[in-house]
Design a protein around this motif. Sequence first.
Motif, PDB file in Angstrom:
ATOM      1  N   LEU A  50       0.838  -1.189   0.000  1.00 50.58           N
ATOM      2  CA  LEU A  50       0.000   0.000   0.000  1.00 50.58           C
ATOM      3  C   LEU A  50       0.876   1.244   0.000  1.00 50.58           C
ATOM      4  O   LEU A  50       1.783   1.366   0.835  1.00 50.58           O
ATOM      5  CB  LEU A  50      -0.886   0.004   1.250  1.00 50.58           C
ATOM      6  CG  LEU A  50      -1.861   1.174   1.407  1.00 50.58           C
ATOM      7  CD1 LEU A  50      -3.006   1.028   0.412  1.00 50.58           C
ATOM      8  CD2 LEU A  50      -2.384   1.241   2.838  1.00 50.58           C
ATOM      9  N   PRO A  51       0.671   2.184  -0.916  1.00 50.81           N
ATOM     10  CA  PRO A  51       1.453   3.430  -0.876  1.00 50.81           C
ATOM     11  C   PRO A  51       1.266   4.162   0.445  1.00 50.81           C
ATOM     12  O   PRO A  51       0.159   4.209   0.993  1.00 50.81           O
ATOM     13  CB  PRO A  51       0.887   4.241  -2.053  1.00 50.81           C
ATOM     14  CG  PRO A  51       0.302   3.213  -2.983  1.00 50.81           C
ATOM     15  CD  PRO A  51      -0.241   2.151  -2.085  1.00 50.81           C
ATOM     16  N   GLU A  52       2.345   4.727   0.950  1.00 50.64           N
ATOM     17  CA  GLU A  52       2.259   5.465   2.208  1.00 50.64           C
ATOM     18  C   GLU A  52       1.274   6.629   2.064  1.00 50.64           C
ATOM     19  O   GLU A  52       1.257   7.313   1.059  1.00 50.64           O
ATOM     20  CB  GLU A  52       3.632   6.006   2.611  1.00 50.64           C
ATOM     21  CG  GLU A  52       4.645   4.945   2.984  1.00 50.64           C
ATOM     22  CD  GLU A  52       5.384   4.374   1.789  1.00 50.64           C
ATOM     23  OE1 GLU A  52       6.164   3.421   1.979  1.00 50.64           O
ATOM     24  OE2 GLU A  52       5.177   4.873   0.670  1.00 50.64           O
ATOM     25  N   GLY A  53       0.512   6.822   3.102  1.00 55.99           N
ATOM     26  CA  GLY A  53      -0.503   7.878   3.105  1.00 55.99           C
ATOM     27  C   GLY A  53      -1.882   7.381   2.748  1.00 55.99           C
ATOM     28  O   GLY A  53      -2.880   8.001   3.144  1.00 55.99           O
ATOM     29  N   TRP A  54      -1.973   6.283   2.031  1.00 55.20           N
ATOM     30  CA  TRP A  54      -3.277   5.787   1.607  1.00 55.20           C
ATOM     31  C   TRP A  54      -4.035   5.100   2.738  1.00 55.20           C
ATOM     32  O   TRP A  54      -5.237   4.843   2.618  1.00 55.20           O
ATOM     33  CB  TRP A  54      -3.134   4.830   0.417  1.00 55.20           C
ATOM     34  CG  TRP A  54      -2.693   5.495  -0.847  1.00 55.20           C
ATOM     35  CD1 TRP A  54      -1.939   6.628  -0.970  1.00 55.20           C
ATOM     36  CD2 TRP A  54      -2.963   5.056  -2.181  1.00 55.20           C
ATOM     37  NE1 TRP A  54      -1.719   6.921  -2.295  1.00 55.20           N
ATOM     38  CE2 TRP A  54      -2.334   5.977  -3.064  1.00 55.20           C
ATOM     39  CE3 TRP A  54      -3.653   3.981  -2.720  1.00 55.20           C
ATOM     40  CZ2 TRP A  54      -2.392   5.841  -4.454  1.00 55.20           C
ATOM     41  CZ3 TRP A  54      -3.710   3.843  -4.106  1.00 55.20           C
ATOM     42  CH2 TRP A  54      -3.088   4.771  -4.957  1.00 55.20           C
ATOM     43  N   HIS A  55      -3.370   4.814   3.835  1.00 55.85           N
ATOM     44  CA  HIS A  55      -4.054   4.201   4.978  1.00 55.85           C
ATOM     45  C   HIS A  55      -5.109   5.141   5.567  1.00 55.85           C
ATOM     46  O   HIS A  55      -5.975   4.708   6.335  1.00 55.85           O
ATOM     47  CB  HIS A  55      -3.035   3.866   6.088  1.00 55.85           C
ATOM     48  CG  HIS A  55      -2.515   5.073   6.791  1.00 55.85           C
ATOM     49  ND1 HIS A  55      -1.552   5.899   6.245  1.00 55.85           N
ATOM     50  CD2 HIS A  55      -2.862   5.633   7.980  1.00 55.85           C
ATOM     51  CE1 HIS A  55      -1.311   6.905   7.083  1.00 55.85           C
ATOM     52  NE2 HIS A  55      -2.088   6.760   8.141  1.00 55.85           N
ATOM     53  N   SER A  56      -5.040   6.431   5.195  1.00 59.35           N
ATOM     54  CA  SER A  56      -5.947   7.430   5.772  1.00 59.35           C
ATOM     55  C   SER A  56      -7.414   7.164   5.438  1.00 59.35           C
ATOM     56  O   SER A  56      -8.308   7.731   6.084  1.00 59.35           O
ATOM     57  CB  SER A  56      -5.557   8.834   5.297  1.00 59.35           C
ATOM     58  OG  SER A  56      -5.633   8.940   3.883  1.00 59.35           O
ATOM     59  N   VAL A  57      -7.688   6.316   4.448  1.00 53.07           N
ATOM     60  CA  VAL A  57      -9.083   6.030   4.097  1.00 53.07           C
ATOM     61  C   VAL A  57      -9.676   4.922   4.954  1.00 53.07           C
ATOM     62  O   VAL A  57     -10.870   4.632   4.847  1.00 53.07           O
ATOM     63  CB  VAL A  57      -9.240   5.675   2.601  1.00 53.07           C
ATOM     64  CG1 VAL A  57      -8.748   6.807   1.725  1.00 53.07           C
ATOM     65  CG2 VAL A  57      -8.508   4.387   2.249  1.00 53.07           C
ATOM     66  N   PHE A  58      -8.845   4.313   5.799  1.00 54.00           N
ATOM     67  CA  PHE A  58      -9.341   3.226   6.634  1.00 54.00           C
ATOM     68  C   PHE A  58      -9.621   3.715   8.058  1.00 54.00           C
ATOM     69  O   PHE A  58      -9.252   4.813   8.434  1.00 54.00           O
ATOM     70  CB  PHE A  58      -8.350   2.059   6.620  1.00 54.00           C
ATOM     71  CG  PHE A  58      -8.173   1.495   5.234  1.00 54.00           C
ATOM     72  CD1 PHE A  58      -9.187   0.753   4.644  1.00 54.00           C
ATOM     73  CD2 PHE A  58      -7.028   1.749   4.503  1.00 54.00           C
ATOM     74  CE1 PHE A  58      -9.059   0.270   3.350  1.00 54.00           C
ATOM     75  CE2 PHE A  58      -6.889   1.263   3.215  1.00 54.00           C
ATOM     76  CZ  PHE A  58      -7.901   0.521   2.633  1.00 54.00           C
ATOM     77  N   PHE A  59     -10.291   2.863   8.833  1.00 55.47           N
ATOM     78  CA  PHE A  59     -10.693   3.171  10.204  1.00 55.47           C
ATOM     79  C   PHE A  59     -11.596   4.401  10.252  1.00 55.47           C
ATOM     80  O   PHE A  59     -11.540   5.197  11.184  1.00 55.47           O
ATOM     81  CB  PHE A  59      -9.464   3.380  11.096  1.00 55.47           C
ATOM     82  CG  PHE A  59      -8.476   2.241  11.049  1.00 55.47           C
ATOM     83  CD1 PHE A  59      -8.820   1.002  11.557  1.00 55.47           C
ATOM     84  CD2 PHE A  59      -7.225   2.418  10.486  1.00 55.47           C
ATOM     85  CE1 PHE A  59      -7.910  -0.057  11.509  1.00 55.47           C
ATOM     86  CE2 PHE A  59      -6.315   1.374  10.435  1.00 55.47           C
ATOM     87  CZ  PHE A  59      -6.651   0.129  10.944  1.00 55.47           C
ATOM     88  N   ALA A  60     -12.418   4.560   9.239  1.00 57.91           N
ATOM     89  CA  ALA A  60     -13.339   5.698   9.206  1.00 57.91           C
ATOM     90  C   ALA A  60     -14.365   5.568  10.323  1.00 57.91           C
ATOM     91  O   ALA A  60     -14.784   4.456  10.676  1.00 57.91           O
ATOM     92  CB  ALA A  60     -14.049   5.755   7.853  1.00 57.91           C
ATOM     93  N   PRO A  61     -14.788   6.690  10.921  1.00 55.19           N
ATOM     94  CA  PRO A  61     -15.818   6.621  11.965  1.00 55.19           C
ATOM     95  C   PRO A  61     -17.132   6.117  11.378  1.00 55.19           C
ATOM     96  O   PRO A  61     -17.536   6.530  10.294  1.00 55.19           O
ATOM     97  CB  PRO A  61     -15.944   8.079  12.427  1.00 55.19           C
ATOM     98  CG  PRO A  61     -15.450   8.888  11.275  1.00 55.19           C
ATOM     99  CD  PRO A  61     -14.377   8.068  10.626  1.00 55.19           C
TER     100      PRO A  61
END
Length: 294
Positions: A50-61
Amino acid sequence: MPDTQMDAGGMAGWIGRQEVLEDEVALPIIRRMAALLDQDPLAYRRGDALPEGWHSVFFAPIARQSQLGPDGHPKKGDFLPPVPLPRRMFAGRRLRYLVPITIGAEIRRTSTIGAITPKTGRTGEMIFVRVDHVVEMDGKPVLTEVQDIVYREEAKPGAGAPPKAEAPVELPAPDETQVYAPETTHLFRYSALTYNGHRIHYDQPYTTQEEGYPGLVVNGGLHALFLHEMARRNLPGGRLGCFSVRNVNPFFVNRVGELRCKREEDGSLRLWALNEQGKIVAQAEAAAEPGEMV
């Protein structure tokens, strides 16, 4: 006006509170992220890093609709403390990438309230909440992230507008520049990917009348995402070890700004997102090795 010093003291019991969330690095989500960044979605497959920074779309409230506050965020007082100030935004984040995350993997995030700090700024009373995250894959840490969330007073008329008579900041000559002009579709697609209901990104009447901004506000996470992409292009091997970003000023949709990157002698990077006036919207630092927290 709330007494933020007293209220912050009363919220001290929230420090150390934890939340654990699980998610899956689903391929369809990754391909939608690629499409948002104008990349070939089919270039990404299960098992890829996974490209760094793309994890931001996970663990959404995933708060139920009845649990949303008037700004579109989940109501406070569950995991996040019941801060008495109404306006919430991300102030910045500091990341260390330890091991690449695998597309298709199951991941787990443990979040801890690290600090609650009242401050007074040019826009009035503020309370900063620091949240420390550890993301694991197969039971081992793959990244750590420290987020700073700022809560501010109710907007005064015109308070969201940037100062007009301010000269552009003098920055070093960049090694790379890129036009940065987010449109409403960028905001919609990014907010949809992150399940972000904050109304300042899509509700024009609320944004201008309630929050006092002159137009829809570009997501701070979108600045960080584009700066991540620029950083990876300018680091050896195209991999990031650490990244920090601080949001400085709001940027508004359908305006033409610029992203800049400057390589330092030690190989690290300094990056900026600028608005149409040349004023700093966000500034970041990046390096190939995790090292200490930036």
